[in-house]
Scaffold this active site. Structure first.
Site, mmCIF file in Angstrom:
data_model
loop_
_atom_site.group_PDB
_atom_site.id
_atom_site.type_symbol
_atom_site.label_atom_id
_atom_site.label_comp_id
_atom_site.label_asym_id
_atom_site.label_seq_id
_atom_site.Cartn_x
_atom_site.Cartn_y
_atom_site.Cartn_z
ATOM 1 C CB THR A 112 -0.936 0.027 1.227
ATOM 2 O OG1 THR A 112 -1.623 1.278 1.231
ATOM 3 C CG2 THR A 112 -0.192 -0.120 2.537
ATOM 4 N N GLY A 139 -16.469 -3.319 -8.451
ATOM 5 C CA GLY A 139 -16.666 -2.531 -7.237
ATOM 6 C C GLY A 139 -16.339 -1.058 -7.455
ATOM 7 N N GLY A 185 -16.269 -1.309 -17.702
ATOM 8 C CA GLY A 185 -16.154 -2.105 -16.477
ATOM 9 C C GLY A 185 -17.282 -1.815 -15.506
ATOM 10 C CB ALA A 186 -20.061 -3.172 -14.449
ATOM 11 C CE LYS A 191 -11.590 0.087 -1.369
ATOM 12 N NZ LYS A 191 -11.409 0.923 -2.553
ATOM 13 C CB THR A 199 -7.771 -1.356 0.718
ATOM 14 O OG1 THR A 199 -7.671 -1.534 -0.694
ATOM 15 C CG2 THR A 199 -6.679 -2.158 1.409
HETATM 16 P P1 ATR Z 1 -12.660 -3.408 -8.727
HETATM 17 O O1 ATR Z 1 -13.081 -3.475 -7.311
HETATM 18 O O2 ATR Z 1 -11.275 -2.876 -8.930
HETATM 19 O O3 ATR Z 1 -13.632 -2.693 -9.584
HETATM 20 P P2 ATR Z 1 -13.695 -5.920 -9.619
HETATM 21 O O4 ATR Z 1 -14.911 -5.676 -8.811
HETATM 22 O O5 ATR Z 1 -13.068 -7.257 -9.611
HETATM 23 O O6 ATR Z 1 -12.556 -4.910 -9.241
HETATM 24 O O7 ATR Z 1 -14.050 -5.509 -11.143
HETATM 25 C C1 ATR Z 1 -13.220 -5.772 -12.202
HETATM 26 C C2 ATR Z 1 -13.826 -5.237 -13.516
HETATM 27 O O8 ATR Z 1 -12.910 -5.561 -14.551
HETATM 28 C C3 ATR Z 1 -15.132 -5.909 -13.887
HETATM 29 O O9 ATR Z 1 -15.877 -4.997 -14.676
HETATM 30 C C4 ATR Z 1 -14.674 -7.096 -14.752
HETATM 31 O O10 ATR Z 1 -15.617 -7.548 -15.677
HETATM 32 P P3 ATR Z 1 -16.789 -8.592 -15.238
HETATM 33 O O11 ATR Z 1 -17.783 -7.776 -14.483
HETATM 34 O O12 ATR Z 1 -17.310 -9.114 -16.518
HETATM 35 O O13 ATR Z 1 -16.116 -9.637 -14.406
HETATM 36 C C5 ATR Z 1 -13.538 -6.428 -15.503
HETATM 37 N N1 ATR Z 1 -12.572 -7.396 -16.009
HETATM 38 C C6 ATR Z 1 -11.531 -7.919 -15.332
HETATM 39 N N2 ATR Z 1 -10.830 -8.763 -16.124
HETATM 40 C C7 ATR Z 1 -11.436 -8.747 -17.331
HETATM 41 C C8 ATR Z 1 -11.174 -9.387 -18.593
HETATM 42 N N3 ATR Z 1 -10.128 -10.193 -18.750
HETATM 43 N N4 ATR Z 1 -11.997 -9.104 -19.621
HETATM 44 C C9 ATR Z 1 -13.036 -8.288 -19.468
HETATM 45 N N5 ATR Z 1 -13.337 -7.657 -18.317
HETATM 46 C C10 ATR Z 1 -12.552 -7.876 -17.270
#
Ligand code: ATR
Length: 475
Positions: free
Chosen positions: A30, A143, A140-141, A80, A76
């Site tokens: 961190t 957290g 992306g969707a 969270k 973290t």
């Molecule tokens: P954070 O808390 O950092 O947002 P997370 O909740 O694991 O981490 O979210 C990761 C994001 O990256 C999600 O939108 C994930 O897509 P999915 O919702 O379909 O899982 C996306 N992501 C991670 N690796 C991916 C990959 N190889 N291809 C497409 N999307 C990916």
């Protein structure tokens, strides 16, 4: 303080009047201590920030920190969401976002906030990006994306497309946020439908983890022309400083902003909540510089040389704790590799053998370290071949001590091979002999000489920090 049992190595013995900290797992890397300890130091507050590795029983750890009087905590990965069950109150925005990253000590327990959202909004504002009336595309969707979607609506975005590999997750965020703000401005999209987004100039915010790793390509969409829609490209990732996404945005004439500003301002906001203060702009700038140095500067290493007993280890650990440097000790690395103490290597294999190991180690380290303090064996610079190698490794600081000081520090059992079994006059004479040879060599190799006779190791570390690039104005 019971919670100190969970402090990571290097922080267990930290003493201060008040404490802050962070819970997470893993937590070793961190950057938050740099943010908060720099602010405390600049505000002359005896308050230190400790990373706590919490592997289970989060609720117990939260209670323990509260009872111990820890003023504030960051939370973290992976806690969270889970932490929300262990709080006396939760701020409205954090409730809607569904994640808490900051706990503030209040009546009967901690109150939870989400400063990530604020951090991103502030970093965009500082970069001159207006969300009011903006059209946004989020990639992306997960957290983090929930906080970003909330921020877009809160600061007045006109339309927000969320493109994700898993449509249901994008839809859930859109439904939750549209309902919280009583609107229908967020539109979820499966990635294969990305082409339905109308032409135009957008603020494009990259919230996936794609780009974190070397060799990662573009996030979600391989059609490069899609990224021409980005007037502003924002990536929540800050390391590497420029992901493939940000590079492409720039190539297409857009403005690229990485996640370091978000990291900075979420921390500054947390500090302000904990202490009920406003952190002045010049201190924010210092912290930003420190984060840049630690994240991107490959050459900012500190090399400590000097006679045995000059304080290299203590000074090194101060630099590591207060300024976030990594810390290595060449003697310790060699001992570990050889499976025996330096004294044993000297007596069983001879000094030449040891010196050769030192040279090989220096060659091996070259170009590999960043933001590291390297404490070296006292004899390291004596071998001529090692001198340029030391200078290539980083800025060389000679911690100078007088003959008498050295004698005082090393008498009473040395554990140092060249002085073993010596005492009294013989020891004094030997030190005199060795310093006579070494002092001119140390002087020649040093970029900076620090006389350590009259000052404490704590003061020595401050002088070193003041000599390093971005910390010069920080002391
Ligand atoms: P954070 O808390 O950092 O947002 P997370 O909740 O694991 O981490 O979210 C990761 C994001 O990256 C999600 O939108 C994930 O897509 P999915 O919702 O379909 O899982 C996306 N992501 C991670 N690796 C991916 C990959 N190889 N291809 C497409 N999307 C990916």
């Amino acid at each position: 303080m019971e919670i100190m049992n969970f402090a990571i190595d290097g922080y267990k013995d930290v003493e201060a009047r008040e404490y802050l900290g962070i819970f997470g797992n893993p937590i070793k890397h961190t950057l938050s201590p740099i943010i908060h300890n720099t602010i405390s130091r600049r505000l002359c507050k005896d308050m230190r920030y400790i990373p706590f590795q919490i592997t289970e029983n989060l609720g117990d750890a939260v209670d323990m920190a509260y009872k111990d009087g820890v003023v504030g905590l960051n939370i973290t990965v992976p806690y969270k969401q889970e932490v929300m069950e262990h709080l006396v109150d939760i701020d409205e925005a954090a409730k809607v976002i569904g994640a808490v990253n900051t706990l503030v000590h209040s009546n009967g327990g901690y109150k939870g906030y989400n400063t990530d959202m604020y951090g991103l909004a502030k970093s965009l504002m500082v970069e001159g990006v207006k969300l009011d009336g903006a059209k946004v595309i989020m990639l992306g969707a997960g957290g983090a994306a929930r906080a970003v979607a909330y921020m877009c609506l809160k600061y007045g975005a006109d339309r927000v497309y969320i493109v994700n590999r898993t449509f249901d997750k994008a839809k859930k965020i859109a439904d939750d946020m549209n309902s919280a703000f009583s609107c229908d401005k967020i539109i979820p999209l499966d990635v294969k439908d990305y082409y339905v987004i109308p032409d135009g100039r957008y603020v494009m915010i990259q919230c996936t983890s794609i780009g974190l790793h070397e060799g990662d390509g573009l996030p979600l969409i391989s059609d490069e022309s899609f990224f021409e829609k980005a007037e502003i490209g924002v990536d929540l990732i800050y390391n590497p400083a420029k992901t493939a996404f940000l590079k492409l945005v720039e190539e297409c004439g857009g403005k690229a902003i990485n996640g370091l500003g978000m990291l900075l301002y979420q921390g500054v906001r947390a500090y302000e909540l904990w202490n009920d203060v406003e952190v002045p702009e010049d201190i924010v700038k210092n912290v930003y510089n420190a984060l840049c140095r630690v994240s991107y500067d490959n050459t900012d290493n500190v090399v400590l040389i000097g006679y045995m007993g000059c304080g290299k280890s203590t000074v090194g650990s101060f630099l590591s704790m207060v300024y976030g440097y990594d810390f290595i000790d060449t003697d310790k690395i060699i001992e570990k590799r050889e499976g025996m103490s330096t004294s044993d290597i000297f007596s069983k294999k001879g000094e030449d053998y040891f010196r050769q190991l030192e040279t090989e180690l220096l060659k091996e380290l070259k170009g590999k370290l960043k933001n590291t303090v390297i404490a070296t064996g006292g004899g390291m610079p004596v071998k001529e071949e090692n001198r340029p190698l030391l200078k290539e490794l980083g800025k060389v600081f000679y911690l100078k001590a007088s003959l008498d000081t050295t004698y005082q520090r090393v008498s009473g059992g040395t554990g140092r091979p060249l002085l073993d079994n010596l005492e009294g006059n013989t020891l004094y004479k030997k030190i005199k002999e060795m310093t006579a040879i070494r002092t001119p060599i140390y002087t020649e190799v040093a970029d900076v000489i620090i006389d350590t006779n009259e000052i404490s190791e704590y003061d020595v570390h401050k002088i070193i920090a003041a000599n390093m690039s971005t910390y010069a104005e920080d002391i």
